[in-house]
Design a protein around this motif. Structure first.
Motif, short mmCIF file in Angstrom:
data_model
loop_
_atom_site.label_atom_id
_atom_site.label_comp_id
_atom_site.label_asym_id
_atom_site.label_seq_id
_atom_site.Cartn_x
_atom_site.Cartn_y
_atom_site.Cartn_z
N VAL A 94 0.80 -1.16 0.02
CA VAL A 94 -0.03 0.16 0.12
C VAL A 94 0.94 1.23 0.01
CG1 VAL A 94 -1.44 1.46 1.14
CG2 VAL A 94 -2.04 -1.05 0.95
N GLU A 97 2.27 1.82 -3.51
CA GLU A 97 1.46 2.38 -4.45
C GLU A 97 0.95 3.97 -4.03
OE1 GLU A 97 -0.51 -1.95 -5.65
OE2 GLU A 97 -1.68 -0.63 -4.61
N SER A 98 1.17 4.21 -2.76
CA SER A 98 0.89 5.63 -2.54
C SER A 98 2.00 6.54 -2.45
CB SER A 98 0.36 5.46 -0.90
OG SER A 98 -0.63 4.61 -0.85
N ILE A 157 2.17 9.10 4.64
CA ILE A 157 1.15 8.94 3.71
C ILE A 157 -0.17 9.39 4.07
CG2 ILE A 157 0.13 7.19 2.06
CD1 ILE A 157 2.82 5.71 2.52
N ALA A 158 -0.69 8.94 5.41
CA ALA A 158 -1.93 8.94 5.55
C ALA A 158 -2.41 10.07 6.76
CB ALA A 158 -2.79 7.67 5.85
N LYS A 167 -6.73 2.57 4.58
CA LYS A 167 -6.22 2.22 3.02
C LYS A 167 -5.83 0.73 2.84
CE LYS A 167 -3.33 5.22 1.22
NZ LYS A 167 -4.18 6.00 -0.10
N LYS A 171 -7.58 -1.92 0.40
CA LYS A 171 -6.93 -2.82 -0.43
C LYS A 171 -7.51 -4.28 -0.39
CE LYS A 171 -4.18 -1.85 -3.34
NZ LYS A 171 -4.36 -1.94 -4.74
#
Length: 310
Positions: A94, A97-98, A157-158, A167, A171
């Motif tokens: 994840v 991909e982020s 990221i988040a 996330k 996924k």
């Protein structure tokens, strides 16, 4: 009157034709345009494995051929398990991909480490205040199983661990991992943090299609870039390769893997191997023992790979 009927029939014909074209278009989109991210496993009818699952120490095991997603062997593969650090497979894919830039510098704060030492979480060796590249955090999460690497990536990221967990669960839903739910990014025990070895096989099959993930997953070691806290960098070693201790399989090679352990999860392992000309993955969980005992997760993987009949 006849002309009116003809017009009505013509209208019905056009509507039916349009409807048929719409159905075809949806089918093309579903089966061609949509990326092949979901894996439908099939059970191999002819046995290509010479070992009985009952001879393995792990109560939950699955063996998959990556080429055609055939299940060659399984043992309680859809039974609920705790994934321990195998969670980090999802965390890393994840994150990959982020992230817009793998060379992005991420600062680990004091809050990054909060609660990790008290929970006896495995660590990569970074320190509060350290500025680390994103790629080195990815390696730190998978190879030495560093919890601080996972939290650092999640925060960047988040904005928070729980934001990143959303996330991860999204996924899992996208991949049809229907028996999986995550509560954290590290795999520390939580009753609501669970999966199955079959779901983990779906996840690893997907993640291995990503070149960056595969590169990290199959690395035996990695030297980080110099940082403000470690001017010479840190060398990470893959926990599975350390436990293998130069053991390998007869007609092939173990290419990569990720170990996991908590008291509740037992000894776990997700691994990739090449036997003959084909690649296979084995996911196992729940073996008795700990970090100081015989590593039954490793011996089970060796036994399964050595039993594959080409």
């Amino acid at each position: 009157m006849v002309q009116k009927v003809k017009k009505e029939n013509s209208g019905i014909y056009i509507f039916v034709t349009f409807l048929l074209m719409a159905v075809i278009a949806i089918s093309v989109y579903k089966f061609i345009i949509v990326p092949e991210s979901k894996h439908i496993f099939r059970i191999e009818s002819d046995s290509t494995v010479s070992i009985s699952p009952n001879r393995l120490n792990s109560p939950n095991v699955i063996l998959i051929c990556l080429k055609d997603h055939a299940i060659l062997m399984q043992k309680n593969s859809e039974e609920k398990i705790y994934p321990a650090s195998l969670t980090k497979i999802m965390t890393v894919i994840v994150a990959i991909e982020s992230l817009p830039n793998f060379n992005e510098e991420i600062r680990l704060t004091n809050s990054t480490f909060q609660g990790l030492y008290g929970a006896d979480a495995s660590m990569a060796g970074f320190q509060p205040g350290e500025k680390v590249s994103a790629i080195d955090l990815l390696y730190g999460a998978l190879l030495p199983s560093g919890a601080e690497s996972c939290i650092g990536l999640a925060d960047q990221i988040a904005g928070s661990e729980q934001g990143f967990v959303k996330k991860m669960n999204q996924k899992a839903a996208d991949l049809d991992m229907d028996s999986t739910h995550f509560e954290n990014v590290t795999g520390l025990h939580n009753e609501n943090h669970y999966t199955t070895v079959k779901d983990l096989a779906i996840l690893l099959s997907y993640a291995l299609q990503n070149d960056t993930f595969r590169e990290i997953f199959t690395s035996s070691h990695h030297l980080t870039k110099p940082t403000n806290k470690h001017p010479d960098g840190i060398t990470f070693y893959n926990t599975m390769f350390k436990e293998l201790n130069n053991q390998n399989i007869i007609n092939g090679e173990i290419l990569g893997g990720k170990t996991g352990y908590t008291n509740e999860a037992g000894l776990c392992l997700a691994s990739l191997a090449k036997v003959g000309r084909q690649e296979y993955i084995v996911i196992s969980a729940g073996a008795k023992g700990d970090h100081h005992s015989q590593q039954y997760n490793i011996t089970d993987a060796l036994a399964v790979y050595n039993s594959i009949v080409n």
